[in-house]
Scaffold this motif. Structure first.
Motif, mmCIF file in Angstrom:
data_model
loop_
_atom_site.group_PDB
_atom_site.id
_atom_site.type_symbol
_atom_site.label_atom_id
_atom_site.label_comp_id
_atom_site.label_asym_id
_atom_site.label_seq_id
_atom_site.Cartn_x
_atom_site.Cartn_y
_atom_site.Cartn_z
ATOM 1 N N UNK A 54 0.837 -1.194 0.000
ATOM 2 C CA UNK A 54 0.000 0.000 0.000
ATOM 3 C C UNK A 54 0.879 1.254 0.000
ATOM 4 N N UNK A 55 1.940 1.243 0.790
ATOM 5 C CA UNK A 55 2.841 2.394 0.846
ATOM 6 C C UNK A 55 3.543 2.620 -0.494
ATOM 7 N N UNK A 66 -4.038 6.473 2.895
ATOM 8 C CA UNK A 66 -5.490 6.469 3.078
ATOM 9 C C UNK A 66 -6.204 6.567 1.736
ATOM 10 N N UNK A 67 -5.654 7.338 0.797
ATOM 11 C CA UNK A 67 -6.255 7.464 -0.529
ATOM 12 C C UNK A 67 -6.232 6.126 -1.269
ATOM 13 N N UNK A 68 -5.171 5.342 -1.059
ATOM 14 C CA UNK A 68 -5.099 4.020 -1.693
ATOM 15 C C UNK A 68 -6.216 3.135 -1.161
ATOM 16 N N UNK A 80 -5.425 -7.299 -3.262
ATOM 17 C CA UNK A 80 -5.628 -8.625 -2.672
ATOM 18 C C UNK A 80 -4.893 -8.668 -1.348
ATOM 19 N N UNK A 81 -5.398 -9.492 -0.444
ATOM 20 C CA UNK A 81 -4.679 -9.776 0.794
ATOM 21 C C UNK A 81 -3.979 -11.111 0.608
ATOM 22 N N UNK A 92 -1.859 -6.229 -0.889
ATOM 23 C CA UNK A 92 -1.063 -5.942 -2.079
ATOM 24 C C UNK A 92 -1.944 -5.249 -3.107
ATOM 25 N N UNK A 93 -1.417 -4.236 -3.744
ATOM 26 C CA UNK A 93 -2.165 -3.411 -4.673
ATOM 27 C C UNK A 93 -1.605 -3.614 -6.078
#
Length: 97
Positions: A54-55, A66-68, A80-81, A92-93
């Motif tokens: 995410x970072x 937070x926007x993500x 997905x986690x 994971x993005x």
């Protein structure tokens, strides 16, 4: 003996003394064993996970973390986690380029 006096004798706060020594010998042993299991887990984050953290996604897109999460909840980003065999979980993005 009170938790205040026990904590003072051990150099701990009363709450810490109570958390450490409250309960039967079996309960105390079980808490200590659980702590050893937690501390034996790998602490380093794996580097071979799919997608971006995410970072990392936030940095790449120039937005906040937070926007993500907001974009993921709105369906604007795929995420997905990923759960590892030891129970650790990572979000994971997958931003579309």
């Amino acid at each position: 003996m009170s938790w205040d006096r026990l904590g003072e004798a051990a150099g701990l706060s009363p709450a810490a003394a109570k958390a450490r020594w409250q309960g039967s010998d079996e309960e105390i042993a079980a808490r200590h064993e659980a702590g050893r299991k937690r501390s034996a887990r790998p602490s380093a984050k794996p580097t071979d996970l799919p997608g971006l953290s995410v970072a990392e996604a936030a940095e790449k897109l120039g937005v906040s973390v937070q926007a993500i999460y907001l974009r993921v909840s709105r369906g604007q980003l795929e995420a997905q986690t990923v759960e590892l065999p030891d129970g650790r979980r990572y979000k994971r993005v997958f931003p579309s380029d």
